[in-house]
Design an enzyme around this catalytic site. Sequence first.
Site, PDB file in Angstrom:
ATOM      1  CG  ASP A   2      69.810  31.165  67.211  1.00  0.00           C
ATOM      2  OD1 ASP A   2      69.408  30.232  67.920  1.00  0.00           O
ATOM      3  OD2 ASP A   2      70.095  32.283  67.665  1.00  0.00           O
ATOM      4  CG  HIS A  35      68.166  30.764  71.171  1.00  0.00           C
ATOM      5  ND1 HIS A  35      69.034  31.372  70.295  1.00  0.00           N
ATOM      6  CD2 HIS A  35      68.398  31.334  72.379  1.00  0.00           C
ATOM      7  CE1 HIS A  35      69.760  32.266  70.941  1.00  0.00           C
ATOM      8  NE2 HIS A  35      69.397  32.269  72.204  1.00  0.00           N
ATOM      9  CB  SER A  64      70.174  35.326  73.018  1.00  0.00           C
ATOM     10  OG  SER A  64      71.197  34.392  72.897  1.00  0.00           O
TER      11      SER A  64
END
Length: 587
Positions: free
Chosen positions: A169, A228, A408
């Site tokens: 990520d 994220h 996600s």
Amino acid sequence: MSVAALSVALLTAGPAQVAVAQDTPAGAPAVPTARTEAAPGVPAERLIVGYKSAAAEAKSDRAAADDAQAKGKEAGEDVDFRRRLGTGAALVELGGEAGTADVADVVAEYSADPQVAYVVPDRLNKPLATPNDTEYTKQWDLFETTAGMRVPGAWDLATGSGVTVAVIDTGYVTHSDLAANIVGGYDFISDTAVSVDGNGRDSNPADPGDWYAAGECGQAAGSDSSWHGTHVAGTIAAATGNGKGVAGIAYNAKISPVRVLGKCGGYDSDIIDAITWASGGTVSGVPANANVAKVINMSLGGGGACSTATQSAINGAVNRGTTVVVAAGNENQNAANSSPANCGNVITVAATNRAGSRASYSNYGTVVDIAAPGGETRTGTANGILSTLNSGTRAPSTENYASYQGTSMATPHVAGLAALMKSANSGLTPAQIESAIKTNARPLPGTCSGGCGAGLADAAATVQAVKGGTSTGSTYGSTTAVSVPDNGSAVESPITVAGRSGNAPSALQVGVDITHTYRGDLVVDLVAPDGSVYRLKSASSSDSADDVRTTYTVNASAEAANGTWKLRVQDTASADTGRINSWKLTF
């Protein structure tokens, strides 16, 4: 911050990729169409070239470099060998001024070479989340009766101990609610324009922020940093029982942050190497991984077919025993159009909302394996997924918590469940993990148009199924629907069992879910790998009830456990039809 959903359709839309089959005979014509963009309207600057194993270019960097120069000369372009990927493919770079037609010329040269197995653009991937910065303390996604994943019921059996999960990520920004579970990772971003941290690949996966200004990254509006990867990691393994913050699903598992996404996203070539390295494979120029992951989480993606290059990396990881969990995508479209959601050998996850219906943004379709809570903040931020974050709008600032929504967010729920399963039963293979998650799912409490796989992941039921005592308690299942014709020939649904020793148990559990409007018409048998038949249900003209949804117990101790077992169903009377929805074997 309030940011519109980040698109996953960023790798390209257009003709199919060039991919010549591994067994293409010499002189066979190449596929005539080529994908030439890294993102819509942006010509590819790099290509990933896979050579057939016998080719000199597959083994020698010098041969690959010479071939790149020769191909460039024929196409009238500058083409340079850049490096070898972990899968053995070559990454080649084109001149910065190359347009789409120029790239197509180079692709055509490679695809015409019988020694080339495939050539694909090095595509751009994006995080799959829609963030907001409002903090809430309620983790409905873990425990709420309606649409939670029933995680607390699994914690008596497993907490993730002994398992490392690689979060491929944006990297990791320091957070005290995660720090105890972070182990060494790597920064695989090779392009300094993407990395933001001022350098290329190194052993520091720290997330410096992925913000961009208006007009950058193909977006009219700018965006603050998302943090994220840290949000995803918190859902999997935030510290639990420490008197603050949020609980992680596999809270005793370790997180290895593997950085591939930076400003504007990240390239396939970096992701391919990250998958290879995280799962214990070798990547040239990168130290061996001391924290090999048994689960990989990829909450990222882009548009188009799964490239041969990416599929090769995934296959390598799975063959090394690593389960790969990926997001379905956020475009409210068929996930068959999104990669790596449409790759093989992965667990593809759709997102559900707090009511247990498919979230409005979530992709769907036959490539989806399972659904999990992803949140839906349009109905209120309390309905998002709360996890660890950072308050910095550009660079890191103070740690905090916030609710995001997206596939996600759904994906780490399933990655966390896979870690619980591996912790409960270390012998499970990736195929067994996927099968058990799907077989033990519960029906969606809400609705899903388009297909959400086997249903809503159920942590308690799944971990219980694989825990076992002296036996593994493993469950093997099939969710492939098979139609049962009216008063016709018998149909069969197969399940392949592998990796077990000895014979099947004397109390083999056979769970059956068959839809039928007059179940008395049905004869149901279990067929062992050697062809032996065990009658589960006989026909009965007096049984007019609907459906067969039950679990049978069979003494199968005379049968070898490994092999292909079949559920055989026959309709013996007219006027009604049915369908095998799913079935499972629990050893």
